[in-house]
Design a protein around this motif. Sequence first.
Motif, mmCIF file in Angstrom:
data_model
loop_
_atom_site.group_PDB
_atom_site.id
_atom_site.type_symbol
_atom_site.label_atom_id
_atom_site.label_comp_id
_atom_site.label_asym_id
_atom_site.label_seq_id
_atom_site.Cartn_x
_atom_site.Cartn_y
_atom_site.Cartn_z
ATOM 1 N N LYS A 192 2.357 -5.048 -0.671
ATOM 2 C CA LYS A 192 2.083 -4.253 0.594
ATOM 3 C C LYS A 192 0.430 -3.409 0.279
ATOM 4 N N MET A 234 6.709 2.736 -2.404
ATOM 5 C CA MET A 234 6.924 1.203 -2.882
ATOM 6 C C MET A 234 8.224 1.014 -2.752
ATOM 7 N N TRP A 253 -1.543 -2.676 -2.458
ATOM 8 C CA TRP A 253 -0.994 -2.184 -3.797
ATOM 9 C C TRP A 253 0.358 -3.594 -4.194
ATOM 10 N N GLU A 268 3.301 -6.752 4.592
ATOM 11 C CA GLU A 268 4.376 -6.874 3.164
ATOM 12 C C GLU A 268 4.919 -7.734 3.127
#
Length: 484
Positions: free
Chosen positions: A407, A447, A410, A388
């Motif tokens: 992350k 997220m 994404w 992340e």
Amino acid sequence: MKLSKVTFALFWILFFLNSSFAQKKPNIVLIMADDLGGRDLPVYGNRFNEAPNISKLASQGMVFSNAYAAPVCSPTRASIQSGQYPARVGIFDFIPGHWRPYEEVTVPHHEVQHLPNQIITIGEAMQSAGYKTGYFGKWHLGNNPEHLPQNRGYDQAHTYVGGGFYKPKFTPEYQSNEKKRLSEVLTDMGINFLEENQEEPFFLFISHYDVHVQLDADKELISKYLNKENDPNYSNNAVYAAMIEHVDLSVGKIMETLEKLGLAEETLFIFYSDNGGVNNRFDHIPLLAGGSLEVYPEGHPLRYIATTNIPLRAGKGTVYEGGVRVPLIVRWPGKVRSGIKTEALVSSVDFFPTFVELAQGTMPEKQVFDGISMLPVLTENKIDSERELFTHYPVYHHTVPMSALRKGNWKIIENLVSGEFSLYNLEFDLSEMTDLKFSYPAKLEEMKTVLKKWQQNTKAQMPKPNPDFDPVNRYQWGKNPYAN
């Protein structure tokens, strides 16, 4: 005289402790460009600009495809010095910061206009580990003497304080025997530091002002690129290309000096940029200084558009990939394989723990750190595919205030004015053009939860509704009332 078995065993223990097990601390050289985009170098596929020395460095080391910085200079510099995300440090915009007094929201301000005093810098940590430290060039983390690098962990330092590329001024003052360009003077400072400290481990940080606007370079180099065939998919700015070559020459001279001193094999060498490339002016000025629409009806031939970050979206001053994805090249002979590329996700916050581990030093106990050591990536190319990385830019610049999380593949972006979210998959959509939040609602919620938790953990400052909002004058820029 015969040695006893115990004496013989102690001899070999001491021998191994002083040789194979007690490795020499590597030297560290970090050269950072200013505003160099993630696609501006030949090693990243650029077909107009030239940087043979940086390309050579890349052929001898590791090239990162997913290296990140903050959207502008001061936050990245603060994150390198602190090992913390800019949101945690409290320096989230350039110093003193942008200000639009009549916008829909009032953006937060820096509590102090310098790197906070309680921060233990990477320079101080390296000093504690027995390194000689040098910092030369742009600092942008406070102008008062007590906030400059010579008082924040660097044994030798000269900070660039203005004058432009051809009449640079420094504090402390620096006298050059020749009239040289800023990039050349910084290189000379670096070479002097290397020669003076070659007998002990050192950490050298050269922070170039190139390729920041106002664009300026040697006439001969500009002419070279004006006469070069253009790439139809690139901006082909001759001045910008010449500035990149100035930085490349600096990299080459430092590499050459390390070879001459016999230190190349013992030195971790890093090339990096502090944020993405400038693909437009935030204040919409279309021309270089000295140009005008009357003289150049179709725009100045050396226009303000410095670069094109395509396929990355947008550029400096945004949380999009063009604003935060930057070049990173690392060479470490014998430890980092040559000519290798990595997809590992890394960030400016990672330099602090990486350097301290290399220096066999100790991380400051009372300081929170957001970065992780890059050594597993560098030496074994170990990749955390779900790492992340966060970006928080709660101010108006090239777009509205935003906050973002990547992350794995994404990426989520929060509009801090409207409260809306966008979701992208960078594996298939590097240009961040297809919002997937309605197609993947579970991923969106996952997220959002991670981003919100991080914002709370770092006490990230947020914009607030502006009682003086004026739709007519909202785009006017004003002086930051919180600046010193």
